[in-house]
Write an enzyme that holds these catalytic residues in place. Structure first.
Site, PDB file in Angstrom:
ATOM      1  CE  LYS A 102      -3.147  48.344 -51.371  1.00 60.78           C
ATOM      2  NZ  LYS A 102      -2.380  48.819 -50.209  1.00 60.78           N
ATOM      3  CG  ASP A 142      -5.706  48.274 -48.480  1.00 60.71           C
ATOM      4  OD1 ASP A 142      -4.528  48.614 -48.403  1.00 60.71           O
ATOM      5  OD2 ASP A 142      -6.591  49.029 -48.955  1.00 60.71           O
TER       6      ASP A 142
END
Ligand code: NAD
Length: 409
Positions: A102, A142
């Protein structure tokens, strides 16, 4: 409890059930690499804009790191590390050949011009291009990033490494993206909901559903669930919520929220706050907006008997315990919202083969992967008397630990 602590809490419970050694637990909890870079760019007004970018690569024992890139003012190492580890468990539970990663940049993208956003993205790629790649680490959109940002990343990466569209997923369909990616997470949420209800010997026909969030995941879950026969009775967004016990007209609500900038004020429905929505008398609740919304107090007052987590980390661990004690079934985020990463995986496969899949193929393969993952988790939950969340962690951790052992240290 901080995000990292919440993920570690579930991890430790499932790892104890598996009988993992302390050393293996430490190995699996510790990120392989954590990158923090300075990303300064010239702003439109001629001044220097100072930003910090992050990429946490959690585990690569089952394949390249995979996970989103978030542009948000609250991005920090702790949040990114927690989300990176969630991706390790998510990719393992749905059995796609990836590990977890991430990243993000601490910035409010709404405050940047398009030119500034492009320069920021390209500078970030210049800083990290040696650490990403189709066989190393594959970012995706995202919060605060989208297909355009992915297109800039692929373009900048190509300047260093040549044509490699598989370096990111979630690209525009016109630039090596895949059909069906936009709707994949919401469609997956609906598929999983249908599977749980089927196991209870029921169908979705007439079951009432409340959904928090009317963005990508919330609106698409609503559309597919309604198509499967469910009655969507409440929906909320950042402006508040609307509730109509006889069912909401989704088409009208979509039109209204586009013109009014939110669902608040929609006629033929009662206004409810976001908190009230979570405790409405409905059969199914789908949190599909923010994390950390289901607190212990809300868990105690919850009427829904089934919660399907569209959002990441919506439930506090203490609230999860209460829901379990009260017999509420919770389908955890790592299983329920994995549709997006599954179709991202198909996009990557398509890019590696330079071949295009049809929409029908994408839908069929996604449904099959999600149903298989659900069956496996359900079987473990039943045989070991675990909640679906702990069963999902159990399945995921077992796969990652096995791959780590087989690969050797
Ligand atoms: P989105 O930006 O499209 O929609 C977010 C929705 O939440 C909007 O309706 C917004 O109005 C609402 N919202 C924002 N702040 C709110 C608040 N304070 N209270 C109530 N509602 C609020 O985002 P999305 O892509 O639909 O993602 C929603 C959640 O699902 C996030 O937790 C995200 O991490 C998770 N998720 C998304 C995907 C995906 O493929 N999009 C995949 C996995 C997980």
């Amino acid at each position: 409890m901080k995000s990292t602590e919440a993920v570690a809490y579930y991890f430790n419970k499932a790892a104890a059930e598996l009988g993992l050694s302390d050393n293996m637990k430490t190995l699996l909890l510790t990120p392989e690499r954590s990158i923090k870079v300075e990303v300064s760019i010239p702003m439109d007004n001629g001044e220097i804009g100072n930003f910090v970018g992050y990429r946490v690569q959690h585990d690569s024992s089952r394949g390249p790191f995979k996970g989103g890139l978030r542009y948000h003012p609250q991005v920090d190492t702790d949040e990114v590390a927690a989300l990176a580890s969630l991706m390790t468990w998510k990719t393992a539970v749905v059995d796609v050949p990836y590990g977890g990663g991430k990243g993000g940049i601490q910035v409010d993208p709404k405050k940047l011009s398009r030119g500034e956003l492009e320069r920021l993205t390209r500078k970030f790629v210049q800083r990290i291009h040696d650490f990403i790649g189709p066989k190393i680490d594959i970012p995706a959109p995202d919060m605060g990033t989208d297909g355009q940002v992915m297109a800039w990343i692929a373009n900048e990466y190509a300047k260093f490494h040549g044509f490699e569209p598989g370096v990111v997923t979630g690209k525009p369909v016109e630039l090596h993206g895949i059909v069906g990616r936009e709707e994949a997470t919401g469609r997956g949420v609906a598929t999983i909901t249908r599977e749980v209800v089927k196991r209870q010997g029921r169908t979705l026909d007439g079951m009432s559903v409340a959904i928090q969030g009317f963005g990508n995941v919330g609106s698409i879950s609503a559309r597919f669930l309604a198509g499967m026969g469910a009655k969507i009775v409440a929906i909320s967004d950042v402006t508040g919520g609307v509730y109509a016990p006889d069912g909401l007209d989704l088409e009208e609500l979509t039109k209204y929220s586009k013109s009014a900038g939110g669902v608040k004020g929609f006629s033929h429905a009662k206004y409810v706050t976001n908190e009230e929505l979570l405790t409405l008398p409905v059969d199914i609740l789908i949190p599909a907006a923010l994390g950390d919304v289901i607190t212990t107090e809300i868990a105690r007052n919850m009427k829904a008997r089934l919660i399907v987590e569209g959002a990441n980390n919506p439930t506090f661990p203490e609230a999860d315990e209460i829901l379990n004690k009260n017999g509420v079934i919770v389908v955890p985020d790592i299983l329920a919202n994995a549709g997006g990463v599954i179709v991202s995986y198909f996009e990557w496969v398509q890019n590696l083969q330079n071949f295009r899949w049809t929409y029908e193929q994408v839908v069929r393969e996604q449904d099959s992967k999600m149903s298989q993952a659900f069956d496996k988790v359900y079987e473990v939950a039943k045989s070991r008397n675990l909640s679906l969340r702990l069963a999902a962690f159990y399945v995921a951790i077992e796969r990652v630990a096995k791959a780590t052992e087989l690969g050797g240290f």
